[in-house]
Design an enzyme around this catalytic site. Structure first.
Site, mmCIF file in Angstrom:
data_model
loop_
_atom_site.group_PDB
_atom_site.id
_atom_site.type_symbol
_atom_site.label_atom_id
_atom_site.label_comp_id
_atom_site.label_asym_id
_atom_site.label_seq_id
_atom_site.Cartn_x
_atom_site.Cartn_y
_atom_site.Cartn_z
ATOM 1 N N HIS A 1 7.374 -2.548 -4.519
ATOM 2 C CA HIS A 1 7.790 -2.567 -2.963
ATOM 3 C C HIS A 1 8.803 -3.504 -2.820
ATOM 4 O O HIS A 1 9.315 -3.668 -1.685
ATOM 5 C CB HIS A 1 6.718 -2.559 -2.013
ATOM 6 C CG HIS A 1 5.398 -1.991 -2.365
ATOM 7 N ND1 HIS A 1 4.383 -2.344 -2.971
ATOM 8 C CD2 HIS A 1 5.214 -0.579 -1.818
ATOM 9 C CE1 HIS A 1 3.420 -1.108 -3.158
ATOM 10 N NE2 HIS A 1 3.982 -0.054 -2.280
HETATM 11 S S1 FES Z 1 5.837 -5.761 -3.534
HETATM 12 FE FE1 FES Z 1 4.072 -4.264 -3.216
HETATM 13 S S2 FES Z 1 2.690 -4.924 -4.711
HETATM 14 FE FE2 FES Z 1 4.227 -6.066 -5.047
#
Ligand code: FES
Length: 247
Positions: A212
């Site tokens: 993410h």
């Molecule tokens: S940014 Fe979501 S798991 Fe690492």
């Protein structure tokens, strides 16, 4: 009504005869039992003089009901001290055996419940630091999780210390995250949703989580993205200069 009353009379007569017969039978039985009892009593009475008895009854010779029987036959011939000593010995022996049994049971239970040798071996991981050159990352597995070990350069240490701690999302000084400045040891698990970040990547020269888009700096502190916390520091120690033990 007349036939019914005749039947009633017949039934009453039959019942009376049955009761008489039963009464005679029970009288005979009672008489027989009385005879047997009487013969028993007479046998006991014949033994009361002690001539035919084969055991020494404490009641022998007592003629008055208010007279206490003689129980001296049952008294121990040993002294009182010997009896007390035997009692203490038995109580002590049984106590010792019970304690030994209880200890053995508890010990077996604890041994069964404790971790086995292979599990304990996995609880700690030893790393030879000589095999990690300066400026390089190594990932090892510890308790099923990846652990990042980075041999930091002087410039990376300076960069980690130059950051304004108060500006961080999870404020933590670099000195609070390392035992030796050149060795950074942390769990390789993103604090967002648990992905494994990529080393030497991201906007801050540390680690980048592609799941993410979380960016960690060269001290493993979160700088950008959805992760709320810095990468976690596990328990570790340096038993020797070039040896690292995690766990
Ligand atoms: S940014 Fe979501 S798991 Fe690492």
């Amino acid at each position: 009504m007349a036939p019914l009353s005749t039947a009633s009379r017949v039934f009453a007569r039959s019942a009376a005869q049955a009761i008489q017969t039963s009464s005679k039978t029970s009288t005979n039985t009672t008489a027989r039992l009385a005879a047997v009892a009487s013969s028993s009593f007479s046998t006991s009475a014949s033994r009361n003089d002690g001539s035919a008895a084969t055991f020494k009854s404490p009641f022998r010779g007592t003629s008055k009901s208010d007279q206490a029987p003689d129980f001296s036959h049952y008294l121990s011939k040993k002294s009182g001290n010997a009896n007390a000593l035997f009692g203490y010995f038995m109580v002590g022996t049984l106590g010792a055996l019970s304690a030994a049994g209880a200890k053995s049971t508890v010990q077996e239970f604890l041994v069964n419940m404790s971790a086995s040798a292979d599990v304990l071996a996995m609880a700690k991981v030893e790393v030879d630091l000589n095999t990690i050159p300066e400026g390089k990352n190594v990932i090892i597995k510890w308790r099923g999780k990846p652990v990042f070990i980075r041999h930091r350069t002087e410039s990376e240490i300076a960069e980690a210390n130059a950051v304004n701690v108060q500006s961080l999302r999870d404020p933590q000084a670099d000195a609070d995250r390392v035992q030796k400045p050149e060795w950074l040891v942390m769990l390789g698990v993103c604090t967002h949703l648990g992905c494994v970040p990529i080393g030497e990547a991201g906007d801050f020269g540390g680690w980048f989580c592609p799941c993410h888009g979380s960016h960690y700096d060269i001290s493993g502190r979160i700088r950008k993205g959805p992760a709320p916390l810095n990468l976690e520091i596990p328990t570790y120690e340096f038993p020797e200069d070039e040896k690292l033990v995690i766990g």
